[in-house]
Each structure stands twice: as structure tokens, then as C-alpha cells.
Scaffold this motif. Structure first.
Motif, short mmCIF file in Angstrom:
data_model
loop_
_atom_site.label_atom_id
_atom_site.label_comp_id
_atom_site.label_asym_id
_atom_site.label_seq_id
_atom_site.Cartn_x
_atom_site.Cartn_y
_atom_site.Cartn_z
N ASN A 138 -44.55 -1.00 -9.61
CA ASN A 138 -44.30 0.23 -10.33
C ASN A 138 -44.70 1.47 -9.51
N ILE A 139 -45.88 1.40 -8.92
CA ILE A 139 -46.37 2.53 -8.12
C ILE A 139 -45.42 2.78 -6.95
N LEU A 140 -45.01 1.69 -6.33
CA LEU A 140 -44.12 1.82 -5.18
C LEU A 140 -42.80 2.45 -5.59
N GLU A 141 -42.32 2.06 -6.77
CA GLU A 141 -41.07 2.65 -7.26
C GLU A 141 -41.24 4.14 -7.48
N GLN A 142 -42.37 4.51 -8.07
CA GLN A 142 -42.62 5.94 -8.33
C GLN A 142 -42.61 6.74 -7.05
N ILE A 143 -43.31 6.24 -6.06
CA ILE A 143 -43.43 7.04 -4.84
C ILE A 143 -42.10 7.05 -4.08
N ASN A 144 -41.35 5.97 -4.19
CA ASN A 144 -40.04 5.97 -3.54
C ASN A 144 -39.07 6.89 -4.27
N ALA A 145 -39.22 6.98 -5.58
CA ALA A 145 -38.36 7.90 -6.32
C ALA A 145 -38.61 9.33 -5.84
N LEU A 146 -39.88 9.60 -5.60
CA LEU A 146 -40.27 10.93 -5.12
C LEU A 146 -39.67 11.20 -3.75
N THR A 147 -39.80 10.20 -2.86
CA THR A 147 -39.22 10.34 -1.52
C THR A 147 -37.71 10.56 -1.65
N GLY A 148 -37.12 9.80 -2.59
CA GLY A 148 -35.68 9.92 -2.79
C GLY A 148 -35.27 11.32 -3.13
#
Ligand SMILES: Nc1nc2c(ncn2[C@@H]2O[C@H](COP(=O)(O)OP(=O)(O)OP(=O)(O)O)[C@@H](O)[C@H]2O)c(=O)[nH]1
Ligand SMILES: [Mg+2]
Length: 1099
Positions: free
Chosen positions: A168-178
Motif C-alpha cells: 500500500n505504501i509503495l502504491e501511494q508513493i508511486n502514485a505521487l511520482t506518477g
């Protein structure tokens, strides 16, 4: 540091390909400094037992006490893996919002960064902010998910739950990068499109807008964080362990005989292993299978923690032997399970190896600097790389090469200046002859005897003798002195001690240099004619930055971070140093926080004023973000980013820079003044009917009575006023600007400033500045936006007639010129009428603009700047004046314009400017145009200013308050208390979200700056430290209540009483500001005391 390792560092500095300049970035308290400790301990600088507890980089006392980092500081580490040796210049940065400017200074000198995220808290507001900073600076990030131990010990997650949480955390931070990536690609694509449109003049035919073009063909796989890419590491810095999946892929490929590459792809993700078939299958968790990450990695860690926490000695021994580790007897017997875990894990999964190996593999070396980054660094403001002079463009190759040969130009960027105690400099370290030295070299027993002798002599009152016996310190005069070191990075060439170099300030322009210095000028640079914002000096001392210590260096090769001594008199906060004058200054650092909290300071003893002034200057130099001002009242004001920053600045001022006792005022809260449309409802929320309207108009009339005779006001609030000599008449009206327009003006203040410079050069008849196409495009875009929001009958043609912006020629207020005789707009410059008359209008026009500038700088309510007001100059009648046969006025108006223009940042300077002008004009008393009221241009300034103020006073005036946004994370059980504190302080909750997988709530609220002092402390106290807010300045907001309101209707009388001053927040604020500024405060004194009403519920 041992001499040996210094030699090693010097050797490593020369191998540019193996240098990594990195910084550690994160939200506050996510474990940056603890992680840095672990990395430092691997170099042997601190002991591994102390790692995580010492917080070595937090060298200030207040950092240790408060437990937060307040500055960024660098340390160089040696890391060897396989046959390769690396030099890692590591910078630890603060996470608290108040110190975000320190983050900006750190990212500028780095090529990569480690983003740390707390495994429990996940992505937080500052995580977003630092990731954005890294993107803006074009540096590459890697991810460390820290505090995994909290998932085991505090949240008591099972390995499976922990895996879902981490995913979940990884998804959040990747969404941000996205989002960062998409906006960047779209921006670039838009740029390319406009360029090609300009070139091709767009082809005929239907145009389809495909929003995704450009996104698909850009490779973004490298950008995202994913364990299989090797750019994510899971750690527990406090327990000294960490791993990337590569570590386990290597182990298990041997153990179970599956290829390492296959494991690298499947260890993270929904894959499970079929042990019998020795196959990895893509699996679904619903089938009850465990992902590989859970089965092969997390379960092992969990069972170790379980064994140690349950003190299951047999199991611990089994694990230790199966891992082939050797645990010291002391650790094995230790009663604290943390010590045992640390001892086992730091051997099994050493954190420093996991993190540093990732840094060396995944982050670029200085040689990998991208052309994009170089171009961005070189182009300030709206410049583009192609518009730079050819000599400047040629420097790009030097940046890219990062060469150390003799011919390579030396380019260095100083991102901040920091103060160190002069005694701590390597050259001033106490020698053996000092007092301590003597005690040190004497053997222990001798020492005692020596001390006894000193004490004896003291007791005997023979101080003289003590004095003569104790050796004098080396530095006597300089005992208390702070020495400034520049925090810098060499981008090209070798920095050598004693080398002379150009110091280029942020406003330096290589074009200006080429204009002033003839081509081929061969005199030594010392004899160059003066060029603004440029100095020439020697690099006095060079240092290797080693956290709390500095090491002396003779030279520093390119690609390294270093400290430079001796630039104190040449560099204020940041600068570019180059051996060639064709170098442009680097773009300014990109600060996220706006300094907003102001206090006035004064010495306790008035005679110590000079020390205070000197101390404030030093403080200004030592802090990237603090501002010091001298206000018109003579107060010395300190502007800081927040309360914690304020406290640090005051401590520094008292203890280091001024070394005197100071008194500090209550925080000065900034306000803005504006006007609004007349309200539709009254104070008791009843629609204003006819009767009340009469009453309101009555009140307005009363207000208008304040306006002196001779000033005419009509029904729409048009003020007509004549200069004291009765020769010129002005008619001015004020209107509130729509909110969106004010926002657009605020966002574009830089563009407005450069437009203003262009028009003023046009006004002077010079046309030297060529407007670059991009700038021109931006100007049209800006104009388009204004037109889009200023529609309707009232705003017809207004945008075309904008004459100036204010205050300081770039603020959020507009002056519109509707005069028919003379047209002059910011977009086109003055109408091209070459007649004598036109030129006279132009010069007098400058006085009118100055009047407008002064009026917008301080409003009538409490002399605070205006915001969101449009002044319309309907008419200016100079016919009488012309009849008088006025002749040459040109000079004065022009001179005045020169002194006042140029986007002065400082209010005081601006005021000083008009003063200087008045002095000048009064000296020219004998001019034929002067009458007993002074020259006409001076009268116009004053009259225009008055006209604007009256125009405001006949409209409903309002105060605007500065607002913070605040993000608070709190657990469910303290939520109520957080809301109570927020509502007490007039905060407004915007959003409340539950953080997935935890019992934490994230509350987003806005809070007036005026009510924010002590807020963080109060929240912390009320919630026993479970919630802590982060306050960031966000915007200005109109306070709805009218500061001048008095009850007019019966209901209002009933509700608020006759004096009605209890409820009026706006009036309270206004009067407080007026009192502080020494202005007259109209307060109702109780004349006839009446019995207080008792509210029914209290009966
Ligand atoms: N449980 C646990 N606590 C940790 C870990 N790493 C750090 N901490 C604790 O978290 C707190 C903050 O750590 P710091 O290293 O000071 O955090 P920081 O990111 O440097 O904080 P600022 O510099 O103020 O932004 C300290 O109390 C540490 O002991 C970890 O891996 N596990
Ligand atoms: Mg820290």
C-alpha cells in the motif's frame, strides 16, 4: 579523523565516477538521522553500539533536546564493495516544515537522494514536499521504508498483513511520482507543441487533442519505486538492519536452486512457490497461498523478533547458528531484547550495506549529470538556454564533462553559508600548549597535583599567579568569533586553495559584463571595471565536511561537496563561483516555505544596539530563510518560517551572534487590507431590507463625513480631488477584484516585475531589451487569464487599460487608466503620440503611478498593504495646468521613476525613496513650476495617494488574514481533543481521512496565523504527544466581519449591545495593529455603565 583515512578520502575524491553526492529526505521523525548514524558507524566514525542513539549529525544542543534536526549537514563516507571503493558525500536534512529551506540547500548540491518513509505513518505531507523538491532539482531518488520493527512490535501485524501494508505504501508513493512525472511530461509536450506551432504556423484541418501523447512513448519504468528494480530497501534503523530483495534472491537461489533473476522478479508481488515442483507460480492470495516475500523473508524476521521478545533462548540459539552468526557473550546475555535483536540483525542484514549498495548502484555519479539539469541550472527566470550568449552556452560542455584538467573552468555553487565557532576550525584547534592540553599531557597523578595546585592558589587568593601559570589560549581576540563556511559543490574544474575566482551574485548577468568590459580586455581581473553583483576573491581555505568536524584540504576535485572559508564578505546566502565571467548565476534555490512569523527584537540595554545589529546581520547570513528588516518605525524585525524556526533564530542570536540579552515582542501578525461588495445580510443574518438599507447608507454617510471638504464623492464612490495648487484634478474609484484575479496576480508576480522593467525601459525611450518569444507568450497567456476572469459590464476593456500593479510595481492590486487624453497600458507602453503634450502626460503619469504605489503599500485601516483592489482613474484633468504654460517637467518625473522602480523588495527602501524624492524636489525650490505647495509632480503623488485612500474608505473595507494549512495525524481516541483545539482557535477542518491499515486519522485544516502561536504545543499537550501538526503558510483570506461595524437595527442592538465590540474579531485585529504601530485607536470608553445582560441559559 585518523590521518590515514583523510589520505584515503583525498584519494577517493579524485575518482569522480565513484563519488555519490546524496541527501536523506523525509517527513519529520521518519528516521533520517538515525539511518545516517547507521551509515556513519559502518565507516567507524562512531561505534556501532551508539548508532541510532547518538544522532551524530544533530550536533546542536537544541537538536538533541528537541529530538529534531534543524539544519542540513554533510559527512563523507568511505564504502568498499567487491573491488570498488566509493566516496559517499551524505547530507542529513531536517524534516520539520520550518526548516524546509535547508532541504533546498541540500538537494542543489546532490545528484541523488534517499527518501525515507516510516512504515507505520506512510506517505506524509513532507514526504510529498521533499519528493517534489527532488523532482524540481532533477535528482534521482531511491526509497527506504524504515521502522519495519514497528509493524511487528507496535501494530502486531502478521507477516501477511505487513506485506499488504507495505504494498500500500509503495502504491501511494508511486502514485505521487506518477503525478509529478505526468505533469512534467505534459508540460514539456505543451512546450514542444507551442514551439512547433510557432514554427509551422499550424496546419489546416481538424485538430484532435490527444492528452496522452508523449506519455506513452516516454520510458518511465526507471522512475517508479519497486523492490525488483532494486531501488527500495526495507529497514529498521533503530535495530540496525535492512535489506533489499537482492540479498534474499542471492541466498535462496543457492538454497532452492532457482535462478537469481527469476527470484528478483518474483520475490515481490503475488507469486508463491510450489516447493514440490520447485516452481514459482503466479498466485492469488485468495487461494490461501503466501506470497514469496512473506514466506521467504518476513516470516523469518518475525520469528526472530518473536523468539527474542519471548526470551526463548533455545530458539534464538537455533536461529543464530542456522544463520552462521557469532554473537558476543555480552549481547547474548543482555536483558534488553532490543540489544539482542540489534546484535543479531546488524550482523545478519547489515543496514549500511543494504542502503549504501543501493546508493552506489542506483544513484548517478557526478559524471552522469543530465543536459536537462545543466540547462535548467543555467537559465534564471524566463530565459531559455538558446538566448544565453555563446560564451555562456559553451560552459554547458564543462558541466557535462566535470573535468579536472588545468584548462577546465572552475564552477562552484555555494548553496548556503553556515557559522562555526572559529575555535573549531582545524587550523585553530587547541594545540598542546593550551590549558586543556597541559592537563592532558601530564600523567593522571600529575594532573591531580596540578589541579590541586591551582585550587590551592585560588583559595590563597593569588589569582595573579594562576594567570601566569596557565598557558594563554592561541586565539585571544577571536575567542568569541563565528567563522562562516560556504556549503558548496564543485561542478567543474579543481578548486585550489588560494585560487582567485569570480563571485557571481544571484542577480549577476554575463550580458552586462560583456557590455561593460570590452572584448579582448586583457588586464588582470583585479583591474576590471566594476560590474554589478560580481566580485573577485581568493578561495582562502578548503574543508572536507565531516559532520561535526572539518578537515583541512589543499584542493578539491570536481564532483565533490566541500566547505570554503573566507567568502564571508563576498557571499550573503548563496552564490555561484566561476573562473570565467561568462558563467551565469545558477537559478535561485527553490524554497517551499514562506517566512511569515515576525517579531520585533531590541537589546535589553539600549547601549547594546550595535551588537544587536551586527548579530542580526550574521544571523541573516547563517540562515537560508530568515529575513531581517528595519521597519519604518525603527523596529528591528525578524521574519521566520514558523515558531520552531523563530526559537532557533532567537537562541542563535542570543548565544552566538549578538551575545546580549534581548527582548522579543509578541509575534507581529501580517494582515492585508481590501474592500468587498456591500453585504446582503446584516450581522444577525437577516436580509438587509429597505429600512436597514437606509440605516446602512446613513452609516456610510457618517463614514463619508470623515472625508474632508473639497473632496467630492458621488453615489458610486467616485472620488474627485484637486491638487493643493488647484491646477490638476483626479477622479478615482475603487473596486474589489474577483478572488481568482488576485490569485493570478500573486502567482505571476515575477512575470509582472519583468514586464514592468520592459515598459519602464520603453518609457525611457530605450529599446535595448529584446523580449524573448517565450516571455512574450507568457505575457499573452497571463493577459488571457485576466480577461477570462474580468468579464461583464463593469470590467469591460479593463485589462487593456491596466497601467500598473502595486505595491512595489508587482503586487496584487491594479491601477487602470480610463483617461481619454492619455493612454498608457502595461501591455503596449505609452500610445505613440510624439507630441510635446504626450510626453508631459507621460512624465506626470509617473507621479500618479507612484501615488498609487504608496497607497497600495499601506491602507487606511491599519497601514498594512492592500490586496485585491482595482483603482480606476476615470479622469485626470490637467487643462488648467497646461493653461499656466507649464514647460519642462520631464526630468523630475523621470528621476523619481528611476529611484522608485526596480521591484524593491523592501518596504523601507520604498518609503525612503519617496522621502528622498521629496527632499530632492524641495531643493529644487526655484523651479518656475514650483508654487508654495511644492512642485506639481510631488503634489500629484500626494493627491493620488489621498484619492486612493478615500476611494477605499467609501467602500466596505475588510481585513485579510494570513492562513496556515495544517496537517494533523492523530489516533481516533484523541480526535475530539484535536477538534476542540482547532475550533477554539478559529480553525476550519477541510478534510478528515482514515489512513488505511492503521487507526490514524489525517486531518487537513486551515488556521489563521494570528491564532497559531502555541497551537502545536497545545495540540501536543492535549493529546499527550500523540498528534503533532505541521503548519505551512497557504493563502490570504478575507475576515468576513466589518471592523467598523456598529449596530444599526434593533435586532443588532439587542444581540450585540450598544458598543458591540465583543464579537468583532476584525476590529480587535485592526486595533492591535494600530496600537503596535502607534496609530490613533478609536475606542469607546464606557460613559454610562449599564448592568450586563444575563443570558437566559445562565439564569
Ligand atoms: N521503532 C523505530 N524507531 C525509529 C527507527 N528509526 C528511528 N526511530 C525513532 O524515530 C525518532 C526520530 O528519529 P530521527 O532519526 O531523529 O528522525 P529524523 O527523520 O531525523 O527527524 P527530523 O530530523 O527531525 O526530521 C527517534 O526517536 C528514533 O529513535 C526505527 O527503525 N524503528
Ligand atoms: Mg534528523
Amino acid at each position: 579523523m585518523v590521518l590515514n583515512s583523510l589520505d584515503k578520502m583525498i584519494h577517493l575524491q579524485k575518482n569522480t565516477a565513484n563519488i555519490r553526492n546524496i541527501c536523506v529526505l523525509a517527513h519529520v521523525d521518519h528516521g533520517k538521522t538515525t539511518l545516517t548514524d547507521c551509515l556513519i558507524s559502518s565507516s567507524g566514525i562512531i561505534s556501532s553500539r551508539l548508532a541510532g542513539k547518538l544522532r551524530y549529525m544533530d550536533s546542536r544542543e537544541d537538536e538533541q533536546i528537541r529530538g529534531i534536526t534543524m539544519k542540513s549537514s554533510a559527512i563523507s563516507l568511505h564504502y568498499a564493495t567487491g573491488n570498488e571503493e566509493y566516496l559517499i558525500n551524505l547530507i542529513d536534512s531536517p524534516g520539520h516544515v520550518d526548516f524546509s529551506s535547508e532541504v533546498s540547500t541540500a538537494v542543489r548540491v546532490c545528484d541523488g537522494c534517499i527518501i525515507v518513509v516510516d512504515a507505520v505513518e506512510g506517505v506524509c505531507p513532507q514526504t510529498q514536499a521533499v519528493l517534489r523538491q527532488a523532482w524540481l532539482e532533477n535528482i534521482r531518488p531511491v526509497l527506504v521504508i524504515n521502522k519495519i520493527d514497528r509493524l511487528i512490535v507496535e501494530l502486531k501485524f502478521t507477516p501477511q498483513e505487513a506485506y499488504s501494508h507495505l504494498k500500500n505504501i509503495l502504491e501511494q508513493i508511486n502514485a505521487l511520482t506518477g503525478t509529478l512525472f505526468t505533469s512534467k511530461v505534459l508540460e514539456e509536450r505543451a512546450e514542444r507543441e507551442t514551439e512547433s506551432q510557432v514554427n509551422l504556423h499550424s496546419e489546416q484541418g481538424e485538430q484532435v487533442y490527444d492528452w496522452s501523447t508523449g506519455l506513452e512513448d516516454t520510458d518511465d519504468s526507471q522512475l517508479y519505486f519497486s523492490p525488483e528494480q532494486g531501488n527500495v530497501v526495507f529497514t529498521s534503523a533503530i535495530d540496525g538492519w535492512g535489506f533489499g530483495i537482492e540479498h534474499f534472491a542471492r541466498i535462496y537461489s543457492q538454497k532452492i536452486g532457482i535462478k537469481k533473476e527469476v527470484l528478483m522478479k518474483t520475490l515481490w508481488g503475488d507469486y508463491y512457490i510450489n516447493m514440490k515442483a520447485k516452481k514459482i507460480m503466479k498466485g492469488d492470495q485468495a487461494k490461501g497461498k503466501k506470497p514469496l516475500f512473506v514466506q521467504l523473508i518476513l516470516e523469518n524476521i518475525w520469528s526472530l523478533y518473536d523468539a527474542v521478545l519471548k526470551k526463548d533462548k533455545d530458539k534464538i540459539d537455533k536461529i543464530v547458528t542456522s544463520l552462521g552468526l557469532k554473537i558476543g557473550a555480552r549481547e547474548a546475555r543482555h536483558s534488553d531484547p532490543k540489544v539482542q535483536i540489534n546484535a543479531i540483525c546488524s550482523q545478519w542484514l547489515p543496514i549500511s550495506h543494504a542502503v549504501l549498495a543501493m546508493v552506489c548502484q542506483k544513484l548517478p555519479s557526478p559524471l552522469d549529470i543530465t543536459a536537462e539539469r545543466v540547462e535548467r541550472l543555467m537559465c534564471t527566470g524566463s530565459q531559455t538556454f538558446d538566448s544565453l550568449p555563446p560564451e555562456t552556452q559553451a560552459l554547458k560542455a564543462a558541466f557535462m564533462k566535470c573535468g579536472s584538467e588545468e584548462t577546465a573552468p572552475v564552477i562552484i555553487f555555494v548553496s548556503k553559508m553556515f557559522a562555526v565557532d572559529a575555535k573549531a576550525l582545524p587550523q585553530n584547534k587547541p594545540s598542546l600548549g593550551t590549558r586543556i592540553g597541559v592537563v592532558h599531557v601530564l600523567g593522571l597523578s600529575m594532573q591531580r597535583a596540578f589541579l590541586a595546585l591551582i585550587i590551592f592558589l585560588f583559595l590563597a587568593g593569588d589569582e595573579q599567579q594562576v594567570e601566569s601559570m596557565t598557558p594563554k589560549p592561541v586565539l585571544q581576540e577571536e575567542d568569541n568569533q563565528e567563522s562562516f563556511i560556504a556549503f558548496a559543490r564543485v561542478f567543474s574544474g579543481v578548486a585550489r586553495r588560494g585560487k582567485k575566482i569570480f563571485v557571481l551574485g544571484p542577480k549577476y548577468s554575463p550580458l552586462e559584463f560583456l557590455r561593460r568590459v570590452p572584448l579582448g580586455f586583457s588586464a588582470p581581473p583585479d583591474d576590471l571595471p566594476p560590474v554589478p553583483h560580481m566580485a573577485y576573491c581568493a578561495l582562502e581555505n578548503l574543508y572536507l565536511l565531516m559532520g561535526r568536524e572539518l578537515e583541512y584540504l589543499e584542493e578539491v576535485p570536481p564532483g565533490n561537496v566541500l566547505g570554503i572559508g573566507g567568502l564571508q564578505d563576498f557571499v550573503l546566502k548563496s552564490a555561484t563561483l566561476c573562473s570565467l565571467p561568462s558563467c551565469p548565476p545558477f537559478i535561485p534555490l527553490n524554497f517551499e516555505a514562506t517566512p511569515i512569523v515576525r517579531v520585533a527584537v531590541e537589546p535589553k540595554h539600549p547601549s547594546e544596539m550595535p551588537q544587536l545589529v551586527k548579530g542580526m546581520k550574521l544571523l541573516n547570513q547563517a540562515d537560508p530563510c530568515v529575513q531581517i528588516l528595519i521597519q519604518e518605525t525603527g523596529e528591528h524585525v525578524l521574519v521566520t518560517a514558523g515558531e520552531v524556526h523563530l526559537q532557533r533564530c532567537l537562541d542563535d542570536l542570543k548565544e552566538r551572534f549578538a551575545k546580549i540579552h534581548i527582548s522579543v515582542s509578541e509575534p507581529i501578525i501580517p494582515f492585508r487590507e481590501t474592500i468587498t461588495k456591500p453585504p446582503k445580510v446584516d450581522m444577525v443574518n437577516e436580509e438587509i431590507g429597505k429600512q436597514q438599507k437606509v440605516a446602512v447608507i446613513h452609516q456610510m454617510k457618517e463614514d463619508q463625513n470623515k472625508i474632508p471638504e473639497g473632496v467630492q464623492v458621488d453615489s458610486v464612490g467616485l472620488i474627485t480631488i484637486t491638487t493643493p495648487n488647484k491646477l490638476a484634478t483626479l477622479s478615482v474609484r475603487a473596486m474589489p477584484l474577483p478572488e481568482e484575479v488576485t490569485q493570478i496576480l500573486e502567482e505571476n508576480s515575477d512575470l509582472i516585475r519583468s514586464m514592468e522593467q520592459l515598459t519602464s525601459s520603453l518609457n525611457e525611450g530605450e529599446n535595448t531589451q529584446v523580449i524573448h518569444q517565450k516571455t512574450q507568450e507568457k505575457i499573452w497567456e497571463f493577459k488571457g487569464k485576466l480577461e477570462q476572469h474580468l468579464t461583464g459590464r463593469r470590467w469591460r476593456n479593463i485589462v487593456d487599460q491596466i497601467w500598473s500593479f502595486g505595491p512595489r510595481k508587482c503586487g496584487p492590486n491594479i491601477l487602470v487608466n480610463k483617461s481619454e487624453d492619455f493612454q498608457n497600458s502595461i501591455w503596449t507602453g505609452p500610445a505613440a503620440k510624439a507630441s510635446k503634450e504626450a510626453s508631459r502626460y507621460r512624465d506626470l503619469g509617473n507621479s500618479i503611478v507612484s501615488g498609487f504605489q504608496l497607497a497600495t503599500l499601506s491602507g487606511p485601516m491599519c497601514e498594512e498593504p492592500l490586496m485585491g483592489v482595482c483603482f480606476i482613474l476615470e479622469k485626470w484633468d490637467l487643462s488648467k495646468f497646461e493653461e499656466q504654460g507649464a514647460s519642462d517637467l520631464a526630468k523630475e518625473g523621470q528621476e523619481e521613476n528611476e529611484t522608485c522602480s526596480g521591484g524593491n523588495e523592501n518596504q523601507e527602501l520604498q518609503d525612503g525613496c519617496s522621502e528622498a524624492f521629496e527632499k530632492r524636489t524641495s531643493q529644487k525650490g526655484e523651479s518656475p513650476l514650483t508654487d508654495c505647495y511644492g512642485p506639481i509632480s510631488g503634489q500629484l503623488i500626494a493627491t493620488m495617494k489621498e484619492a486612493c485612500r478615500y476611494a477605499l474608505q467609501v467602500k466596505p473595507q475588510r481585513l485579510m488574514a494570513a492562513m496556515y494549512t495544517c496537517d494533523i495525524m492523530a489516533t481516533g481516541d484523541v480526535l475530539g481533543r484535536v477538534y476542540a483545539v482547532l475550533s477554539k482557535r478559529e480553525g476550519r477542518v477541510l478534510q478528515e481521512k482514515m489512513k488505511e491499515g492503521t487507526d490514524m486519522f489525517i486531518i487537513k485544516a486551515v488556521l489563521p496565523v494570528a491564532e497559531s502561536f502555541g497551537f502545536a504545543d497545545e495540540i501536543r499537550k492535549r493529546t499527550s504527544g500523540l498528534a503533532s501538526p505541521q503548519l505551512v503558510f497557504s493563502h490570504w483570506e478575507i475576515i468576513p466581519s466589518d471592523p467598523f461595524w456598529v449596530p444599526t437595527t434593533e435586532e443588532e442592538y439587542l444581540h450585540f449591545g450598544e458598543k458591540a465590540d465583543s464579537e468583532n474579531q476584525a476590529r480587535k485585529y485592526m486595533n492591535a495593529v494600530r496600537k503596535r504601530k502607534g496609530l490613533y485607536v478609536e475606542e469607546k470608553i464606557v460613559e454610562h455603565a449599564e448592568k450586563q445582560r444575563t443570558l437566559s441559559k445562565n439564569k
